[in-house]
Scaffold this active site. Structure first.
Site, mmCIF file in Angstrom:
data_model
loop_
_atom_site.group_PDB
_atom_site.id
_atom_site.type_symbol
_atom_site.label_atom_id
_atom_site.label_comp_id
_atom_site.label_asym_id
_atom_site.label_seq_id
_atom_site.Cartn_x
_atom_site.Cartn_y
_atom_site.Cartn_z
ATOM 1 N N HIS A 66 29.740 28.855 40.519
ATOM 2 C CA HIS A 66 31.631 28.858 40.502
ATOM 3 C C HIS A 66 31.916 27.591 40.699
ATOM 4 O O HIS A 66 31.497 27.160 41.277
ATOM 5 C CB HIS A 66 31.771 29.644 41.543
ATOM 6 N N GLU A 68 34.727 26.742 41.460
ATOM 7 C CA GLU A 68 35.356 26.306 42.182
ATOM 8 C C GLU A 68 34.529 25.645 44.152
ATOM 9 O O GLU A 68 34.888 24.403 44.196
ATOM 10 C CB GLU A 68 36.076 27.458 43.508
ATOM 11 N N CYS A 96 36.968 33.488 45.553
ATOM 12 C CA CYS A 96 36.162 34.558 45.463
ATOM 13 C C CYS A 96 35.323 33.690 47.523
ATOM 14 O O CYS A 96 35.955 33.114 47.486
ATOM 15 C CB CYS A 96 34.512 35.333 44.946
ATOM 16 N N CYS A 99 33.222 31.221 47.090
ATOM 17 C CA CYS A 99 33.617 29.862 47.123
ATOM 18 C C CYS A 99 35.244 29.800 48.041
ATOM 19 O O CYS A 99 34.977 28.760 48.424
ATOM 20 C CB CYS A 99 34.738 29.495 45.728
HETATM 21 N N1 LIG Z 1 37.990 32.193 41.344
HETATM 22 C C1 LIG Z 1 36.217 32.137 40.043
HETATM 23 N N2 LIG Z 1 35.349 33.856 39.737
HETATM 24 C C2 LIG Z 1 34.781 33.691 39.269
HETATM 25 N N3 LIG Z 1 33.685 34.745 39.203
HETATM 26 C C3 LIG Z 1 32.766 34.736 38.183
HETATM 27 N N4 LIG Z 1 33.037 32.927 38.130
HETATM 28 C C4 LIG Z 1 33.954 32.167 38.780
HETATM 29 C C5 LIG Z 1 34.588 31.586 38.901
HETATM 30 O O1 LIG Z 1 34.182 30.049 38.503
HETATM 31 N N5 LIG Z 1 35.232 31.694 39.568
#
Ligand SMILES: Nc1nc2[nH]cnc2c(=O)[nH]1
Length: 168
Positions: A66, A68, A96, A99
């Site tokens: 992801h 973040e 999420c 993250c």
């Molecule tokens: N905030 C966020 N939600 C996600 N859901 C799947 N990938 C991501 C991401 O990179 N950032």
């Protein structure tokens, strides 16, 4: 004990500018065939030390990549935790649970996000490529042992436009 500092007040112009950079990068990610998410880490003096797009699609990426998490991990390899305590992570969508954990462990002190996870869940629905959590990042941060300042959602319609037509 609540360790997330609640804040959804008006942003400073510099915050808005950095958040727009993250939203623009999310649009670039989409154009590049990635999931439309991006994040940047900015030091207290305004220096951008880390930028990342989502890279969760195999074979180049994997589901943990992801934006973040990548931006926070890269920043943590560049500067000391004391410096990251004064840094802000700007993200096109609310972090999420995974993250939020990464942000917590790197020591980043502040988060500014655009699209809320609740609205993202509405946009993704049950798309198997993105089974969005229904867990606000403030709830994750609240269980930690250090305070993280959280601002969001902001510029939510701009951020949502990057997702429209992508998930369903
Ligand atoms: N905030 C966020 N939600 C996600 N859901 C799947 N990938 C991501 C991401 O990179 N950032």
């Amino acid at each position: 004990m609540t360790m997330a500092i609640e804040s959804s007040d008006a942003l400073a112009p510099a915050d808005v500018a950095h958040l727009r950079v993250a939203i623009d990068l999310a649009a670039e990610a989409r154009n590049d065939g990635r999931h439309p998410f991006a994040a940047i880490v900015v030091l207290a003096d305004g220096t951008v030390i880390s930028t990342a797009m989502n890279n969760s699609r195999p074979p180049e990426g994997d589901p943990t990549q992801h934006a973040e998490l990548s931006a926070a991990a890269h920043a943590a390899r560049l500067v000391a935790p004391e410096v990251l305590a004064g840094a802000t992570l700007y993200t096109s969508a609310e972090p999420c649970a995974m993250c939020a954990g990464a942000i917590y462990w790197t020591g980043i002190g502040r988060v500014v996000y655009a699209l809320s996870e609740a609205r993202l869940l509405d946009l993704t629905g049950d798309n198997p490529e993105n089974p969005t959590f229904a867990l606000p990042c403030r709830e994750v941060f609240a269980r930690g042992q250090r305070a993280i300042e959280v601002h969001g959602p902001h510029l939510e319609d701009e951020a949502a436009s990057t997702h429209i037509g992508f998930w369903k």
